[in-house]
Design a protein around this motif. Structure first.
Motif, PDB file in Angstrom:
ATOM      1  N   MET A 202      15.720  49.585  38.489  1.00  0.00           N
ATOM      2  CA  MET A 202      16.267  49.849  37.145  1.00  0.00           C
ATOM      3  C   MET A 202      17.282  50.993  37.120  1.00  0.00           C
ATOM      4  SD  MET A 202      15.317  47.628  34.983  1.00  0.00           S
ATOM      5  CE  MET A 202      14.039  46.766  34.125  1.00  0.00           C
ATOM      6  N   PRO A 203      17.048  52.117  37.804  1.00  0.00           N
ATOM      7  CA  PRO A 203      18.084  53.155  37.782  1.00  0.00           C
ATOM      8  C   PRO A 203      19.388  52.696  38.442  1.00  0.00           C
ATOM      9  CG  PRO A 203      16.033  54.044  38.665  1.00  0.00           C
ATOM     10  CD  PRO A 203      15.844  52.581  38.486  1.00  0.00           C
ATOM     11  N   LEU A 204      19.255  51.842  39.443  1.00  0.00           N
ATOM     12  CA  LEU A 204      20.445  51.317  40.102  1.00  0.00           C
ATOM     13  C   LEU A 204      21.258  50.452  39.132  1.00  0.00           C
ATOM     14  CD1 LEU A 204      21.867  51.350  42.828  1.00  0.00           C
ATOM     15  CD2 LEU A 204      20.576  49.304  43.439  1.00  0.00           C
ATOM     16  N   ILE A 205      20.566  49.608  38.387  1.00  0.00           N
ATOM     17  CA  ILE A 205      21.237  48.785  37.374  1.00  0.00           C
ATOM     18  C   ILE A 205      21.868  49.684  36.311  1.00  0.00           C
ATOM     19  CG2 ILE A 205      20.861  47.121  35.501  1.00  0.00           C
ATOM     20  CD1 ILE A 205      18.597  45.919  37.319  1.00  0.00           C
ATOM     21  N   GLY A 206      21.110  50.667  35.840  1.00  0.00           N
ATOM     22  CA  GLY A 206      21.631  51.603  34.843  1.00  0.00           C
ATOM     23  C   GLY A 206      22.832  52.376  35.348  1.00  0.00           C
ATOM     24  N   TYR A 207      22.788  52.769  36.604  1.00  0.00           N
ATOM     25  CA  TYR A 207      23.905  53.499  37.216  1.00  0.00           C
ATOM     26  C   TYR A 207      25.186  52.668  37.168  1.00  0.00           C
ATOM     27  CZ  TYR A 207      26.693  55.799  40.832  1.00  0.00           C
ATOM     28  OH  TYR A 207      27.698  56.418  41.519  1.00  0.00           O
TER      29      TYR A 207
ATOM     30  N   ASP B  84      12.487  52.974  30.978  1.00  0.00           N
ATOM     31  CA  ASP B  84      12.988  54.346  30.922  1.00  0.00           C
ATOM     32  C   ASP B  84      13.815  54.682  32.168  1.00  0.00           C
ATOM     33  OD1 ASP B  84      10.705  54.245  32.503  1.00  0.00           O
ATOM     34  OD2 ASP B  84       9.795  56.030  31.642  1.00  0.00           O
ATOM     35  N   ALA B  85      13.486  54.087  33.316  1.00  0.00           N
ATOM     36  CA  ALA B  85      14.260  54.317  34.531  1.00  0.00           C
ATOM     37  C   ALA B  85      15.672  53.739  34.414  1.00  0.00           C
ATOM     38  CB  ALA B  85      13.535  53.726  35.742  1.00  0.00           C
ATOM     39  N   LEU B  86      15.831  52.682  33.649  1.00  0.00           N
ATOM     40  CA  LEU B  86      17.156  52.112  33.394  1.00  0.00           C
ATOM     41  C   LEU B  86      18.019  53.140  32.663  1.00  0.00           C
ATOM     42  CD1 LEU B  86      18.972  49.484  33.404  1.00  0.00           C
ATOM     43  CD2 LEU B  86      18.078  49.104  31.104  1.00  0.00           C
ATOM     44  N   ALA B  87      17.454  53.758  31.647  1.00  0.00           N
ATOM     45  CA  ALA B  87      18.189  54.773  30.886  1.00  0.00           C
ATOM     46  C   ALA B  87      18.528  55.977  31.764  1.00  0.00           C
ATOM     47  CB  ALA B  87      17.376  55.208  29.674  1.00  0.00           C
ATOM     48  N   VAL B  88      17.608  56.363  32.627  1.00  0.00           N
ATOM     49  CA  VAL B  88      17.874  57.480  33.539  1.00  0.00           C
ATOM     50  C   VAL B  88      19.002  57.111  34.495  1.00  0.00           C
ATOM     51  CG1 VAL B  88      16.898  58.826  35.448  1.00  0.00           C
ATOM     52  CG2 VAL B  88      15.606  58.545  33.337  1.00  0.00           C
ATOM     53  N   GLY B  89      19.031  55.857  34.938  1.00  0.00           N
ATOM     54  CA  GLY B  89      20.121  55.413  35.806  1.00  0.00           C
ATOM     55  C   GLY B  89      21.481  55.554  35.141  1.00  0.00           C
ATOM     56  N   ILE B  90      21.527  55.322  33.844  1.00  0.00           N
ATOM     57  CA  ILE B  90      22.778  55.506  33.104  1.00  0.00           C
ATOM     58  C   ILE B  90      23.203  56.968  33.161  1.00  0.00           C
ATOM     59  CG2 ILE B  90      23.844  55.430  30.801  1.00  0.00           C
ATOM     60  CD1 ILE B  90      22.084  52.898  30.296  1.00  0.00           C
ATOM     61  N   THR B  91      22.238  57.880  33.039  1.00  0.00           N
ATOM     62  CA  THR B  91      22.584  59.306  33.116  1.00  0.00           C
ATOM     63  C   THR B  91      23.074  59.680  34.513  1.00  0.00           C
ATOM     64  OG1 THR B  91      20.366  60.106  33.700  1.00  0.00           O
ATOM     65  CG2 THR B  91      20.871  59.902  31.364  1.00  0.00           C
ATOM     66  N   PHE B  92      22.570  59.013  35.550  1.00  0.00           N
ATOM     67  CA  PHE B  92      23.037  59.286  36.917  1.00  0.00           C
ATOM     68  C   PHE B  92      24.540  59.033  37.049  1.00  0.00           C
ATOM     69  CE2 PHE B  92      18.707  58.307  39.095  1.00  0.00           C
ATOM     70  CZ  PHE B  92      18.280  59.595  38.833  1.00  0.00           C
TER      71      PHE B  92
ATOM     72  N   VAL C 251      33.173  60.823  29.261  1.00  0.00           N
ATOM     73  CA  VAL C 251      32.937  61.955  30.149  1.00  0.00           C
ATOM     74  C   VAL C 251      32.819  63.286  29.377  1.00  0.00           C
ATOM     75  CG1 VAL C 251      35.357  62.471  30.706  1.00  0.00           C
ATOM     76  CG2 VAL C 251      33.559  62.896  32.396  1.00  0.00           C
ATOM     77  N   ALA C 252      33.459  63.405  28.255  1.00  0.00           N
ATOM     78  CA  ALA C 252      33.422  64.657  27.488  1.00  0.00           C
ATOM     79  C   ALA C 252      32.051  64.929  26.876  1.00  0.00           C
ATOM     80  CB  ALA C 252      34.480  64.631  26.384  1.00  0.00           C
ATOM     81  N   ILE C 253      31.260  63.872  26.668  1.00  0.00           N
ATOM     82  CA  ILE C 253      29.949  64.071  26.049  1.00  0.00           C
ATOM     83  C   ILE C 253      28.801  63.607  26.947  1.00  0.00           C
ATOM     84  CG2 ILE C 253      30.802  63.986  23.678  1.00  0.00           C
ATOM     85  CD1 ILE C 253      29.784  61.034  23.629  1.00  0.00           C
ATOM     86  N   ASP C 254      29.093  63.408  28.239  1.00  0.00           N
ATOM     87  CA  ASP C 254      28.081  62.864  29.134  1.00  0.00           C
ATOM     88  C   ASP C 254      26.813  63.706  29.214  1.00  0.00           C
ATOM     89  OD1 ASP C 254      29.157  64.975  30.550  1.00  0.00           O
ATOM     90  OD2 ASP C 254      29.624  63.801  32.340  1.00  0.00           O
ATOM     91  N   HIS C 255      26.947  65.021  29.181  1.00  0.00           N
ATOM     92  CA  HIS C 255      25.771  65.898  29.240  1.00  0.00           C
ATOM     93  C   HIS C 255      24.897  65.739  28.002  1.00  0.00           C
ATOM     94  CE1 HIS C 255      29.157  67.984  27.437  1.00  0.00           C
ATOM     95  NE2 HIS C 255      28.282  68.659  26.715  1.00  0.00           N
ATOM     96  N   TRP C 256      25.522  65.500  26.863  1.00  0.00           N
ATOM     97  CA  TRP C 256      24.756  65.271  25.634  1.00  0.00           C
ATOM     98  C   TRP C 256      24.015  63.936  25.701  1.00  0.00           C
ATOM     99  CZ3 TRP C 256      23.670  69.052  22.480  1.00  0.00           C
ATOM    100  CH2 TRP C 256      24.527  70.150  22.410  1.00  0.00           C
ATOM    101  N   ILE C 257      24.661  62.939  26.294  1.00  0.00           N
ATOM    102  CA  ILE C 257      24.022  61.625  26.447  1.00  0.00           C
ATOM    103  C   ILE C 257      22.815  61.736  27.379  1.00  0.00           C
ATOM    104  CG2 ILE C 257      24.319  59.283  27.353  1.00  0.00           C
ATOM    105  CD1 ILE C 257      27.257  59.461  26.362  1.00  0.00           C
ATOM    106  N   ALA C 258      23.003  62.419  28.517  1.00  0.00           N
ATOM    107  CA  ALA C 258      21.902  62.605  29.468  1.00  0.00           C
ATOM    108  C   ALA C 258      20.755  63.349  28.792  1.00  0.00           C
ATOM    109  CB  ALA C 258      22.383  63.368  30.697  1.00  0.00           C
ATOM    110  N   PHE C 259      21.089  64.397  28.064  1.00  0.00           N
ATOM    111  CA  PHE C 259      20.076  65.185  27.348  1.00  0.00           C
ATOM    112  C   PHE C 259      19.340  64.316  26.327  1.00  0.00           C
ATOM    113  CE2 PHE C 259      19.306  67.675  23.409  1.00  0.00           C
ATOM    114  CZ  PHE C 259      18.254  68.455  23.866  1.00  0.00           C
ATOM    115  N   ALA C 260      20.083  63.567  25.523  1.00  0.00           N
ATOM    116  CA  ALA C 260      19.464  62.739  24.476  1.00  0.00           C
ATOM    117  C   ALA C 260      18.570  61.650  25.067  1.00  0.00           C
ATOM    118  CB  ALA C 260      20.544  62.113  23.587  1.00  0.00           C
ATOM    119  N   LEU C 261      19.044  60.980  26.120  1.00  0.00           N
ATOM    120  CA  LEU C 261      18.235  59.927  26.735  1.00  0.00           C
ATOM    121  C   LEU C 261      16.942  60.486  27.316  1.00  0.00           C
ATOM    122  CD1 LEU C 261      20.948  57.746  28.522  1.00  0.00           C
ATOM    123  CD2 LEU C 261      19.501  57.077  26.594  1.00  0.00           C
ATOM    124  N   LEU C 262      17.041  61.582  28.061  1.00  0.00           N
ATOM    125  CA  LEU C 262      15.836  62.167  28.657  1.00  0.00           C
ATOM    126  C   LEU C 262      14.893  62.705  27.572  1.00  0.00           C
ATOM    127  CD1 LEU C 262      17.394  63.912  31.769  1.00  0.00           C
ATOM    128  CD2 LEU C 262      15.915  61.902  31.742  1.00  0.00           C
TER     129      LEU C 262
END
Length: 190
Positions: free
Chosen positions: A50-55, A115-123, A66-77
């Motif tokens: 799942m993280p691979l697919i999300g990635y 949830d691992a899919l969403a984490v893969g997106i943050t990767f 890219v300007a808000i990627d840290h906010w996306i990672a924070f919100a997803l986690l």
């Protein structure tokens, strides 16, 4: 993302699978190494995939956000961790079932790895993440923890289920906060 952070993330992601594995073990009259390993393989493969697919999904959109990627990672986690903590305190009991049939295990593996899919997106937004290392570590940790969870559930019952979900959720929230603080320049020494 460093090795320690990846390990903590892998442990946090594995807690849903661990909780379900405990219930699987509880439902088994006789728990064998083979049965425990089957559960571990199912959960490990899906937690790694799942993280691979999300990635790869995240890579497609990285340039646009890219300007808000840290906010996306924070919100997803934060959402994933918060949901795990909510489930830890939920009064709903999942029905224990010892079936290792394809349909049963497939549905459980998908449910515990969303949830691992969403984490893969943050990767995809964290340039310092080695996706292959992350996927192998997440899958391996989940396999080990899930296999052990089946045996623990068979021996001790569901006593650890809510504690596992609480610990996993807390770890994911703390990692999300760390990513945000590092990006904002508030936390540079870790």
């Amino acid at each position: 993302m460093g090795s320690l952070e990846l390990l903590l993330l892998a442990i946090g992601l594995a807690m849903d699978a661990f909780a379900v594995s405990i219930c699987k073990g509880l439902a088994m009259e006789k728990c064998t190494v083979r049965k425990a390993a089957v559960v571990g393989v199912w959960f490990g493969i899906f937690q790694a995939g799942m993280p691979l697919i999300g990635y790869f999904l995240g890579i497609r959109f990285r340039d646009y956000i890219v300007a808000i990627d840290h906010w996306i990672a924070f919100a997803l986690l934060l959402m994933i961790g918060g949901n795990m903590i909510r489930e830890a305190y939920s009064e709903e009991e999942e029905e224990a079932d010892d079936s290792l049939a394809f349909k049963t295990m497939f549905l459980l593996a998908v449910a515990t790895s969303i949830d691992a899919l969403a984490v893969g997106i943050t990767f995809a937004f964290l340039e310092s993440t080695n996706i292959i290392k992350a996927v192998v570590l997440i899958g391996s940790v989940t396999f080990i923890i899930s296999t052990a969870g089946v045996k623990l559930g068979n021996i001790f019952g569901c006593r650890f289920k809510s504690k596992a979900e609480l610990a996993g959720g807390t770890i994911l929230i703390l990692l999300g906060i760390k990513i945000l603080l590092e990006h904002l320049g508030i936390l540079t020494f870790l």
